[in-house]
Enzyme design. Sequence first.
Site, mmCIF file in Angstrom:
data_model
loop_
_atom_site.group_PDB
_atom_site.id
_atom_site.type_symbol
_atom_site.label_atom_id
_atom_site.label_comp_id
_atom_site.label_asym_id
_atom_site.label_seq_id
_atom_site.Cartn_x
_atom_site.Cartn_y
_atom_site.Cartn_z
ATOM 1 N N LEU A 141 0.880 -1.170 0.000
ATOM 2 C CA LEU A 141 0.000 0.000 0.000
ATOM 3 C C LEU A 141 0.912 1.213 0.000
ATOM 4 C CD1 LEU A 141 -2.640 -0.952 2.761
ATOM 5 C CD2 LEU A 141 -3.017 -0.936 0.296
ATOM 6 N N ASP A 142 0.531 2.259 -0.714
ATOM 7 C CA ASP A 142 1.354 3.476 -0.755
ATOM 8 C C ASP A 142 1.523 4.058 0.650
ATOM 9 O OD1 ASP A 142 1.475 3.260 -3.472
ATOM 10 O OD2 ASP A 142 0.013 4.838 -3.890
ATOM 11 N N TYR A 143 2.607 4.774 0.845
ATOM 12 C CA TYR A 143 2.913 5.433 2.117
ATOM 13 C C TYR A 143 1.732 6.229 2.685
ATOM 14 C CZ TYR A 143 5.235 8.849 5.217
ATOM 15 O OH TYR A 143 5.566 9.654 6.272
ATOM 16 N N THR A 145 -1.478 5.854 2.077
ATOM 17 C CA THR A 145 -2.741 5.102 2.067
ATOM 18 C C THR A 145 -2.888 4.291 3.348
ATOM 19 O OG1 THR A 145 -2.565 4.899 -0.335
ATOM 20 C CG2 THR A 145 -4.108 3.423 0.741
ATOM 21 N N ARG A 231 -4.833 6.250 -7.868
ATOM 22 C CA ARG A 231 -4.541 7.684 -7.872
ATOM 23 C C ARG A 231 -4.413 8.207 -9.305
ATOM 24 N NH1 ARG A 231 0.446 7.812 -3.796
ATOM 25 N NH2 ARG A 231 0.306 10.046 -4.134
#
Length: 292
Positions: A141-143, A145, A231
Amino acid sequence: MKKHHFFLKVLETHFVKVIEPSIRLQEYAVGIFKTTSTKSSLKKAIKKGLVKVNGKTATTALHINEGDTIELFQLEEKAQKKHFNFTLEVLFEDDYLAIVYKPAGILVSGNSFATIDNALMQNLQKSTSPNTTRPRPVHRLDYPTSGLLLIGKTTESIIVLNQLFEKKEIQKTYHAICIGKMERNGEINFPIDDKKASTSFEVIQSIESPRFAFLNLVKLHPKTGRKHQLRKHLFSIGNPILGDKEYFLENKVLKGKGLFLHASTLTFTHPFSDKKITITKELPKKIKKIFP
């Protein structure tokens, strides 16, 4: 004299798809790994015991078959891997896998010390399975998120969970707040890095906003797993995610509140018990403040 303790860390994984006839590992594996691309470097890695096939240390003479999983490992010094003292919320756990909550603003893994990966050992029970290993996240998961993260606890489960992701047999649901007027639902098929990428969306609720015209609570289902897919996809249709500082419209950046993107549900069939697993994590307070 200081003792050096080493452990094996997976560097790259390769799944054998179609292969006829059976071929020796030494021939087949040349060029499949980015970090060990030549025949000589591959041979050295095999001789050092750094290549495993289906979880077992391989030899150069081993024959490869369709469906095999080949892993390349690297030696890491244990002294370098201190555990990050961070309490994680564990939503599901058994001997094979776990599902934890990743707060926004923390990395899943990488070279940093403060990662979810470094906090897993102290938050999860050690598996009693004979092929127990250091627990590892099987996706990212992105930083910025928040949301659910799937963890493998045995060598076999890490391989199988990766295969389930490859076969698109793990369904992920996200919720986001998006900016601007939106269609009620739709599908975004916009290539990312020249690769096919697909996301379906459904607007659950919309409100008027003095600053952003409209804000929408949106349910998202990524059908592929490209980097920054949700995104980029929402930005591509002119409805970027609120708080995104990388993919945004001019004068429409909300600062200081983080990204309004949350991985809310994971659904899959447990690969060892065959039970249907559906785990949901409620929306963060910052989303519920706008959409109670």
